[in-house]
Design a protein around this motif. Structure first.
Motif, PDB file in Angstrom:
ATOM      1  N   GLY A 129      -2.865  24.277 -18.809  1.00  0.00           N
ATOM      2  CA  GLY A 129      -3.145  22.851 -18.875  1.00  0.00           C
ATOM      3  C   GLY A 129      -4.523  22.496 -19.400  1.00  0.00           C
ATOM      4  O   GLY A 129      -5.244  23.315 -19.959  1.00  0.00           O
ATOM      5  N   CYS A 130      -4.866  21.221 -19.209  1.00  0.00           N
ATOM      6  CA  CYS A 130      -6.067  20.627 -19.802  1.00  0.00           C
ATOM      7  C   CYS A 130      -7.359  21.202 -19.238  1.00  0.00           C
ATOM      8  O   CYS A 130      -7.394  21.744 -18.140  1.00  0.00           O
ATOM      9  N   SER A 131      -8.413  21.029 -20.021  1.00  0.00           N
ATOM     10  CA  SER A 131      -9.754  21.379 -19.553  1.00  0.00           C
ATOM     11  C   SER A 131     -10.242  20.273 -18.622  1.00  0.00           C
ATOM     12  O   SER A 131      -9.735  19.149 -18.644  1.00  0.00           O
ATOM     13  N   ASN A 132     -11.260  20.585 -17.821  1.00  0.00           N
ATOM     14  CA  ASN A 132     -11.854  19.544 -16.986  1.00  0.00           C
ATOM     15  C   ASN A 132     -13.259  19.206 -17.497  1.00  0.00           C
ATOM     16  O   ASN A 132     -13.777  19.858 -18.407  1.00  0.00           O
ATOM     17  N   THR A 133     -13.858  18.207 -16.902  1.00  0.00           N
ATOM     18  CA  THR A 133     -15.161  17.730 -17.363  1.00  0.00           C
ATOM     19  C   THR A 133     -16.223  18.817 -17.295  1.00  0.00           C
ATOM     20  O   THR A 133     -17.020  18.974 -18.222  1.00  0.00           O
ATOM     21  N   ALA A 134     -16.251  19.582 -16.214  1.00  0.00           N
ATOM     22  CA  ALA A 134     -17.262  20.631 -16.052  1.00  0.00           C
ATOM     23  C   ALA A 134     -17.155  21.666 -17.175  1.00  0.00           C
ATOM     24  O   ALA A 134     -18.178  22.124 -17.706  1.00  0.00           O
ATOM     25  N   GLU A 135     -15.948  22.027 -17.559  1.00  0.00           N
ATOM     26  CA  GLU A 135     -15.746  23.013 -18.628  1.00  0.00           C
ATOM     27  C   GLU A 135     -16.209  22.471 -19.980  1.00  0.00           C
ATOM     28  O   GLU A 135     -16.805  23.191 -20.774  1.00  0.00           O
ATOM     29  N   ARG A 136     -15.954  21.197 -20.224  1.00  0.00           N
ATOM     30  CA  ARG A 136     -16.385  20.583 -21.483  1.00  0.00           C
ATOM     31  C   ARG A 136     -17.908  20.474 -21.554  1.00  0.00           C
ATOM     32  O   ARG A 136     -18.524  20.773 -22.581  1.00  0.00           O
ATOM     33  N   ILE A 137     -18.513  20.038 -20.447  1.00  0.00           N
ATOM     34  CA  ILE A 137     -19.970  19.903 -20.399  1.00  0.00           C
ATOM     35  C   ILE A 137     -20.635  21.260 -20.609  1.00  0.00           C
ATOM     36  O   ILE A 137     -21.615  21.384 -21.350  1.00  0.00           O
ATOM     37  N   GLU A 138     -20.090  22.293 -19.973  1.00  0.00           N
ATOM     38  CA  GLU A 138     -20.652  23.641 -20.112  1.00  0.00           C
ATOM     39  C   GLU A 138     -20.627  24.091 -21.566  1.00  0.00           C
ATOM     40  O   GLU A 138     -21.585  24.684 -22.071  1.00  0.00           O
ATOM     41  N   LEU A 139     -19.534  23.782 -22.279  1.00  0.00           N
ATOM     42  CA  LEU A 139     -19.414  24.170 -23.684  1.00  0.00           C
ATOM     43  C   LEU A 139     -20.453  23.449 -24.546  1.00  0.00           C
ATOM     44  O   LEU A 139     -21.107  24.058 -25.396  1.00  0.00           O
ATOM     45  N   LEU A 140     -20.640  22.146 -24.315  1.00  0.00           N
ATOM     46  CA  LEU A 140     -21.631  21.391 -25.090  1.00  0.00           C
ATOM     47  C   LEU A 140     -23.064  21.829 -24.762  1.00  0.00           C
ATOM     48  O   LEU A 140     -23.920  21.880 -25.650  1.00  0.00           O
ATOM     49  N   LYS A 141     -23.323  22.185 -23.506  1.00  0.00           N
ATOM     50  CA  LYS A 141     -24.662  22.665 -23.143  1.00  0.00           C
ATOM     51  C   LYS A 141     -24.955  24.011 -23.792  1.00  0.00           C
ATOM     52  O   LYS A 141     -26.096  24.278 -24.191  1.00  0.00           O
ATOM     53  N   ARG A 142     -23.958  24.857 -23.901  1.00  0.00           N
ATOM     54  CA  ARG A 142     -24.132  26.123 -24.622  1.00  0.00           C
ATOM     55  C   ARG A 142     -24.488  25.864 -26.078  1.00  0.00           C
ATOM     56  O   ARG A 142     -25.362  26.507 -26.644  1.00  0.00           O
ATOM     57  N   PHE A 143     -23.791  24.891 -26.673  1.00  0.00           N
ATOM     58  CA  PHE A 143     -24.083  24.530 -28.068  1.00  0.00           C
ATOM     59  C   PHE A 143     -25.526  24.048 -28.204  1.00  0.00           C
ATOM     60  O   PHE A 143     -26.244  24.455 -29.114  1.00  0.00           O
ATOM     61  N   GLN A 144     -25.950  23.163 -27.305  1.00  0.00           N
ATOM     62  CA  GLN A 144     -27.312  22.616 -27.366  1.00  0.00           C
ATOM     63  C   GLN A 144     -28.369  23.696 -27.193  1.00  0.00           C
ATOM     64  O   GLN A 144     -29.433  23.635 -27.797  1.00  0.00           O
ATOM     65  N   LYS A 145     -28.073  24.691 -26.376  1.00  0.00           N
ATOM     66  CA  LYS A 145     -29.020  25.783 -26.148  1.00  0.00           C
ATOM     67  C   LYS A 145     -29.175  26.645 -27.409  1.00  0.00           C
ATOM     68  O   LYS A 145     -30.264  27.113 -27.725  1.00  0.00           O
ATOM     69  N   ILE A 146     -28.056  26.844 -28.131  1.00  0.00           N
ATOM     70  CA  ILE A 146     -28.083  27.676 -29.342  1.00  0.00           C
ATOM     71  C   ILE A 146     -28.645  26.903 -30.536  1.00  0.00           C
ATOM     72  O   ILE A 146     -29.380  27.444 -31.359  1.00  0.00           O
ATOM     73  N   PHE A 147     -28.297  25.617 -30.634  1.00  0.00           N
ATOM     74  CA  PHE A 147     -28.735  24.779 -31.759  1.00  0.00           C
ATOM     75  C   PHE A 147     -29.481  23.545 -31.235  1.00  0.00           C
ATOM     76  O   PHE A 147     -29.016  22.416 -31.393  1.00  0.00           O
ATOM     77  N   PRO A 148     -30.657  23.749 -30.617  1.00  0.00           N
ATOM     78  CA  PRO A 148     -31.341  22.612 -29.977  1.00  0.00           C
ATOM     79  C   PRO A 148     -31.840  21.545 -30.940  1.00  0.00           C
ATOM     80  O   PRO A 148     -31.974  20.385 -30.565  1.00  0.00           O
ATOM     81  N   GLU A 149     -32.079  21.922 -32.177  1.00  0.00           N
ATOM     82  CA  GLU A 149     -32.678  20.978 -33.123  1.00  0.00           C
ATOM     83  C   GLU A 149     -31.675  20.381 -34.098  1.00  0.00           C
ATOM     84  O   GLU A 149     -32.026  19.500 -34.881  1.00  0.00           O
ATOM     85  N   HIS A 150     -30.427  20.864 -34.079  1.00  0.00           N
ATOM     86  CA  HIS A 150     -29.520  20.434 -35.136  1.00  0.00           C
ATOM     87  C   HIS A 150     -28.935  19.043 -34.842  1.00  0.00           C
ATOM     88  O   HIS A 150     -28.440  18.778 -33.748  1.00  0.00           O
ATOM     89  N   ALA A 151     -28.973  18.186 -35.844  1.00  0.00           N
ATOM     90  CA  ALA A 151     -28.470  16.811 -35.704  1.00  0.00           C
ATOM     91  C   ALA A 151     -26.948  16.793 -35.808  1.00  0.00           C
ATOM     92  O   ALA A 151     -26.366  17.464 -36.651  1.00  0.00           O
ATOM     93  N   ILE A 152     -26.338  16.002 -34.951  1.00  0.00           N
ATOM     94  CA  ILE A 152     -24.881  15.876 -34.922  1.00  0.00           C
ATOM     95  C   ILE A 152     -24.488  14.489 -35.425  1.00  0.00           C
ATOM     96  O   ILE A 152     -24.987  13.472 -34.932  1.00  0.00           O
ATOM     97  N   GLN A 153     -23.610  14.461 -36.402  1.00  0.00           N
ATOM     98  CA  GLN A 153     -23.129  13.176 -36.927  1.00  0.00           C
ATOM     99  C   GLN A 153     -22.196  12.510 -35.921  1.00  0.00           C
ATOM    100  O   GLN A 153     -22.336  11.339 -35.606  1.00  0.00           O
ATOM    101  N   ARG A 154     -21.227  13.290 -35.427  1.00  0.00           N
ATOM    102  CA  ARG A 154     -20.331  12.796 -34.383  1.00  0.00           C
ATOM    103  C   ARG A 154     -19.506  13.949 -33.825  1.00  0.00           C
ATOM    104  O   ARG A 154     -19.377  14.994 -34.455  1.00  0.00           O
TER     105      ARG A 154
END
Length: 197
Positions: A129-154
């Protein structure tokens, strides 16, 4: 220069591996493009040299048994080789399928480029089944840690990715996003009816 040699040169920038391992990953990438399958038996038939297919097959097996892919290194390599310049448009999605009796459920983050979604980070969900909020947030925080300076369009998402806490995290975290909503969703506005439908 041969395509495999070009790939080895590019991969060496990101991976601190010996030449043998770099050679295997380069030939695997080229084999995947040629055969359009992940079946080791088919991939082994494309490896160069005089080795028999069975030997190449065992070489691929040993590679996946021995090599550990660190998500930060892998993400930087994928971005360096495949991502466009400038702001990135990301998409979050989930895919699930059966592999024999095993249920595979993956939440992933991808870079959108020329009509393709190139997975850059992912999480194997230990459930159906579906992901939950904690799992989604964890994935985005991992991204931010790896690419802290990269600009996101959307960040693009499907109807599955809803929830008050999740959307609050995106807004307060300054994540520009677009999300599909079900046709029966009511959205408040300032018109006389008070809602968009």
């Amino acid at each position: 220069m041969e395509p495999a040699d070009l790939l080895i040169t590019q991969c060496r920038t990101y991976l601190n591996w010996n030449k043998c391992r770099l050679s295997v990953i380069a030939h695997l990438v080229l084999s995947l493009l040629q055969k359009q399958t992940v079946n080791f038996t088919h991939l082994a038939t494309t490896f160069p040299g005089k080795s028999q297919t069975a030997s190449c097959y065992r070489r691929i097996q040993r590679f996946f048994l021995e090599v550990v892919f660190e998500d930060a290194v892998t993400a930087r390599m994928i971005a360096g080789l495949l991502a466009p310049e400038g702001k990135w448009q990301l998409s979050m999605d989930r895919t699930n399928w059966m592999f024999g009796i095993f249920k595979i459920n993956i939440l992933f983050l991808a870079i959108n480029y020329k009509g393709m979604a190139i997975p850059i980070l992912w999480t194997l969900l230990p459930k159906k089944g579906c992901s939950n909020t904690a799992e989604r947030i964890e994935l985005l925080k991992r991204f931010q840690k790896i690419f802290p300076e990269h600009a996101i369009q959307r960040l693009l998402m499907d109807r599955e990715f809803k929830g008050k806490r999740w959307l609050k995290f995106l807004v307060h975290g300054s994540w520009p996003f677009c999300i599909r909503v079900p046709s029966n969703t009511l959205v408040p506005n300032n018109t006389k009816t008070g809602y968009y439908r």
